[in-house]
Design a protein around this motif. Sequence first.
Motif, PDB file in Angstrom:
ATOM      1  N   SER A  39      -5.124 -33.767  54.671  1.00  0.00           N
ATOM      2  CA  SER A  39      -4.311 -32.341  54.409  1.00  0.00           C
ATOM      3  C   SER A  39      -5.117 -31.002  54.843  1.00  0.00           C
ATOM      4  O   SER A  39      -6.383 -31.217  55.345  1.00  0.00           O
ATOM      5  N   GLY A  40      -4.272 -29.845  55.001  1.00  0.00           N
ATOM      6  CA  GLY A  40      -4.773 -28.680  55.351  1.00  0.00           C
ATOM      7  C   GLY A  40      -5.256 -28.520  56.784  1.00  0.00           C
ATOM      8  O   GLY A  40      -5.504 -27.476  57.214  1.00  0.00           O
ATOM      9  N   GLY A  41      -4.437 -29.249  57.543  1.00  0.00           N
ATOM     10  CA  GLY A  41      -4.618 -28.972  59.196  1.00  0.00           C
ATOM     11  C   GLY A  41      -3.517 -28.007  59.413  1.00  0.00           C
ATOM     12  O   GLY A  41      -2.707 -27.544  58.684  1.00  0.00           O
ATOM     13  N   SER A  42      -3.166 -27.964  60.688  1.00  0.00           N
ATOM     14  CA  SER A  42      -1.860 -27.259  61.362  1.00  0.00           C
ATOM     15  C   SER A  42      -0.714 -27.750  61.050  1.00  0.00           C
ATOM     16  O   SER A  42      -0.658 -29.237  60.990  1.00  0.00           O
ATOM     17  N   SER A  43       0.336 -27.223  61.002  1.00  0.00           N
ATOM     18  CA  SER A  43       1.629 -27.841  60.855  1.00  0.00           C
ATOM     19  C   SER A  43       2.075 -28.475  62.114  1.00  0.00           C
ATOM     20  O   SER A  43       1.570 -28.035  63.187  1.00  0.00           O
TER      21      SER A  43
END
Length: 89
Positions: A39-43
């Motif tokens: 998690s935590g990356g770009s959409s």
Amino acid sequence: MGLGFQKPPTSTKAKDNNLHLFIVTTNSVYLYHVSGKGSGGSSVLLDNIGCGLGCAVMDWHTKKIVLMRDEAVYAYGLQILDNLRLGHL
């Protein structure tokens, strides 16, 4: 508008907290990995087709977001390959 769901663990021992959020605008559909491993990356842009206010709903059984437009009904899942155009209206 955003609709999300938590993906159930694949085994009884797994403590997987993967939470995904579908983000629908009038012009596009995105998928964002909110929590859990990776998690935590770009959409991720799923499509350049959005829908009007109140024209998207989460199908909790199939874990897909369904968009209603004048020309067709669209369904999007966690995998880009899951995206379906359900047909002309």
